[in-house]
Design a protein around this motif. Structure first.
Motif, PDB file in Angstrom:
ATOM      1  N   TRP A  56       0.815  -1.210   0.000  1.00  0.00           N
ATOM      2  CA  TRP A  56       0.000   0.000   0.000  1.00  0.00           C
ATOM      3  C   TRP A  56       0.849   1.261   0.000  1.00  0.00           C
ATOM      4  O   TRP A  56       0.384   2.329  -0.423  1.00  0.00           O
ATOM      5  CB  TRP A  56      -0.978  -0.019   1.165  1.00  0.00           C
ATOM      6  N   THR A  57       2.103   1.150   0.445  1.00  0.00           N
ATOM      7  CA  THR A  57       3.006   2.296   0.328  1.00  0.00           C
ATOM      8  C   THR A  57       3.316   2.591  -1.134  1.00  0.00           C
ATOM      9  O   THR A  57       3.432   3.753  -1.539  1.00  0.00           O
ATOM     10  CB  THR A  57       4.309   2.036   1.101  1.00  0.00           C
ATOM     11  N   GLN A  58       3.443   1.550  -1.953  1.00  0.00           N
ATOM     12  CA  GLN A  58       3.648   1.760  -3.388  1.00  0.00           C
ATOM     13  C   GLN A  58       2.450   2.483  -4.009  1.00  0.00           C
ATOM     14  O   GLN A  58       2.622   3.414  -4.803  1.00  0.00           O
ATOM     15  CB  GLN A  58       3.843   0.420  -4.088  1.00  0.00           C
ATOM     16  N   VAL A  59       1.252   2.056  -3.631  1.00  0.00           N
ATOM     17  CA  VAL A  59       0.047   2.719  -4.135  1.00  0.00           C
ATOM     18  C   VAL A  59       0.016   4.171  -3.676  1.00  0.00           C
ATOM     19  O   VAL A  59      -0.268   5.088  -4.461  1.00  0.00           O
ATOM     20  CB  VAL A  59      -1.212   1.966  -3.652  1.00  0.00           C
ATOM     21  N   PHE A  60       0.338   4.388  -2.403  1.00  0.00           N
ATOM     22  CA  PHE A  60       0.332   5.742  -1.847  1.00  0.00           C
ATOM     23  C   PHE A  60       1.299   6.643  -2.607  1.00  0.00           C
ATOM     24  O   PHE A  60       0.981   7.805  -2.890  1.00  0.00           O
ATOM     25  CB  PHE A  60       0.714   5.688  -0.366  1.00  0.00           C
ATOM     26  N   ALA A  61       2.492   6.137  -2.924  1.00  0.00           N
ATOM     27  CA  ALA A  61       3.502   6.952  -3.595  1.00  0.00           C
ATOM     28  C   ALA A  61       3.011   7.439  -4.954  1.00  0.00           C
ATOM     29  O   ALA A  61       3.205   8.610  -5.318  1.00  0.00           O
ATOM     30  CB  ALA A  61       4.793   6.154  -3.757  1.00  0.00           C
ATOM     31  N   VAL A  62       2.349   6.565  -5.710  1.00  0.00           N
ATOM     32  CA  VAL A  62       1.854   6.955  -7.034  1.00  0.00           C
ATOM     33  C   VAL A  62       0.742   8.004  -6.899  1.00  0.00           C
ATOM     34  O   VAL A  62       0.752   9.032  -7.590  1.00  0.00           O
ATOM     35  CB  VAL A  62       1.342   5.725  -7.800  1.00  0.00           C
ATOM     36  N   VAL A  63      -0.201   7.760  -5.998  1.00  0.00           N
ATOM     37  CA  VAL A  63      -1.323   8.690  -5.834  1.00  0.00           C
ATOM     38  C   VAL A  63      -0.841  10.018  -5.263  1.00  0.00           C
ATOM     39  O   VAL A  63      -1.324  11.094  -5.652  1.00  0.00           O
ATOM     40  CB  VAL A  63      -2.403   8.057  -4.932  1.00  0.00           C
ATOM     41  N   PHE A  64       0.109   9.975  -4.324  1.00  0.00           N
ATOM     42  CA  PHE A  64       0.656  11.203  -3.753  1.00  0.00           C
ATOM     43  C   PHE A  64       1.309  12.054  -4.845  1.00  0.00           C
ATOM     44  O   PHE A  64       1.131  13.276  -4.892  1.00  0.00           O
ATOM     45  CB  PHE A  64       1.677  10.860  -2.669  1.00  0.00           C
ATOM     46  N   GLY A  65       2.070  11.396  -5.733  1.00  0.00           N
ATOM     47  CA  GLY A  65       2.704  12.123  -6.835  1.00  0.00           C
ATOM     48  C   GLY A  65       1.685  12.766  -7.749  1.00  0.00           C
ATOM     49  O   GLY A  65       1.846  13.923  -8.170  1.00  0.00           O
TER      50      GLY A  65
END
Length: 470
Positions: A56-65
């Motif tokens: 979920w950190t990977q998902v968060f990184a993309v959405v945050f960007g």
């Protein structure tokens, strides 16, 4: 045909804000979920929590960007399209938006690097601290942004003199009358969005039989969360509505489709508001229920849209139907959460394919509800930019032409289309790839992560460590 720069500027800002809003409303809730997973892993050393956290950190990184890229241009629009407003409100909005950058964005950006790249390189406690700081940064950011927006809805702590808003009380301006309920309502919406997305993805993994043990835990956590938060959001929304009735009665009247101030106002389930005729067509409603909800008395008096002059009335049909979309989806979310509780008996919630498919569909609904809520909030205050004090027309850049506004609007649509599809492509890849392969951490790696941090704390070298058998 002459292009209207005011209309195009409003459409442009509405598009940019709506596009941007779907990202922070997801990352706020997801960041807290990631921090919780890291905390569970730190306490139990169960690798399931670590694998869920990393995915979920990977998902968060993309959405945050995507959120950062889509949000940058909003501040520029204040100067390009709304220069009079920017100049008039600079004494308040300038410091508040600067506080958001200094206290929140830098906090998120700094610790996000540790969260993304610190696994195995910093002690486990430091990694957990970074996750907590990222989650805290999302809350701080939403605090300042919603304070600024709420001040535009219910201006307080300022006076308008010589065309400028001068701050007389910073506490009143920041914690303006609508801010507490709007902040609580938005934070709760963020948790619901994160919860339904995690539940939907977990349900899809269970349908295809992938990482069943981990996704059963993730789904169970989300369903307990949603069972509590969905009715809580309805209660907060009710208090928020009462606050809006006190400070923006015309907006509430538009939400209810009530044209004349009267008692025993029905709750309209269906109607077609006609602003020109100042009436509704094809009304279907429940007698006296709107009065009961808004005044807590069946014969309570509810203000009408007609109390405001026609030129100060919002587009009623848009506010009316956006409000019903938001509320309808809210009740649907409550129903799904209750269905999950009922299916827990015998563990059916993890194997009922119909319910799992429903959760996949429901992962989209919080975004629609949030957008509908923003439409109610922003369109319902029209024609006011700062409610009751400055109209959209007064805040517009005087030299802006319709052609210029159209050009930038088309440009933003094209650029954001590229951003959206690029982000969606990478998100799809991350979800299809799934979590890291299941494996137990090396004993030396666990001990390494527990050591106190120091400048000499080198990354763990798995190849140089003894094997399990050794």
């Amino acid at each position: 045909m002459e292009l209207d720069p005011l209309l195009l500027s409003r459409l442009q800002f509405a598009f940019v804000v709506s596009f941007h809003a779907i990202f922070p409303v997801f990352t706020i809730g997801l960041a807290s979920y990631i921090a919780l997973l890291h905390g569970l892993f730190y306490r139990t050393e169960n690798p399931v929590w670590d694998r869920l956290a990393q995915f979920w950190t990977q998902v968060f990184a993309v959405v945050f960007g995507m959120g950062v890229v889509s949000g940058i241009v909003m501040s520029f629009q204040f100067g390009t399209n709304w220069s009079h407003f920017s100049q008039a409100a600079a004494n308040f909005l300038g410091p508040v938006l600067s506080y958001e950058v200094v206290t929140a964005f830098f906090l998120e950006a700094a610790f996000l690097g540790v969260l993304l790249f610190g696994r195995g390189k910093v002690p486990q406690g430091v990694h957990l601290f970074a996750a907590v700081m990222v989650a805290l940064g999302t809350f701080v950011s939403s605090f300042w942004i919603l304070s600024a927006n709420s001040w535009m809805q219910t201006p307080a702590g300022t006076v308008l003199a010589d065309g400028h808003f001068r701050v007389t009380d910073w506490g009143e301006a920041i914690f303006n009358p609508s801010f507490p309920w709007r902040f609580a309502h938005m934070v709760m919406a963020s948790f619901l969005t994160g919860g339904f997305v995690v539940a939907g993805v977990s349900a899809w993994y269970l349908l295809i039989g992938r990482d069943v043990a981990a996704n059963r835990r993730a789904l169970s956590m989300c369903l307990w969360l949603l069972l509590v938060l969905t009715p809580a959001q309805a209660v907060i929304g009710d208090f928020h509505g009462l606050n809006t009735l006190e400070h923006q009665p015309t907006k509430v009247a538009a939400m209810e489709g009530n044209w004349q101030t009267q008692a025993n106002v029905p709750l309209l389930l269906f109607a077609w508001p006609d602003r020109a005729a100042q009436t509704n067509h094809f009304e279907v409603g429940i007698p006296s229920l709107a009065s009961l909800i808004l005044t807590h008395e069946a014969d309570g008096v509810v203000p009408g849209i007609g109390e405001a002059p026609p030129e100060e009335q919002p587009p009623v049909w848009l506010v009316f139907w956006a409000f019903r979309v938001m509320v309808g989806l809210g009740f649907l979310m409550i129903g799904v959460a209750l269905a999950g509780l009922w299916l827990r008996r015998g563990g059916r919630v993890y194997a009922h394919r119909g319910f799992l498919q429903l959760l996949r569909v429901m992962s989209v609904t919080p975004f629609i509800a949030v957008l509908a809520g923003w439409i109610v909030t922003e369109t319902g205050r029209a024609p006011w930019l700062v409610y009751g004090l400055m109209s959209h027309a007064e805040g517009l850049t005087p030299s802006l032409t319709g052609g210029m506004a159209l050009f930038t609007l088309v440009g933003y649509v094209l650029v954001y289309a590229v951003v959206f599809w690029s982000g969606l492509y990478y998100l799809t890849r991350v979800v299809r790839q799934g979590m890291l392969p299941e494996s137990e951490p090396h004993p030396e790696e666990v001990e390494h992560a527990k050591r106190p941090f120091s400048a000499a704390h080198a990354p763990f070298d798995r190849d140089a460590a003894p094997t399990w058998k050794e």
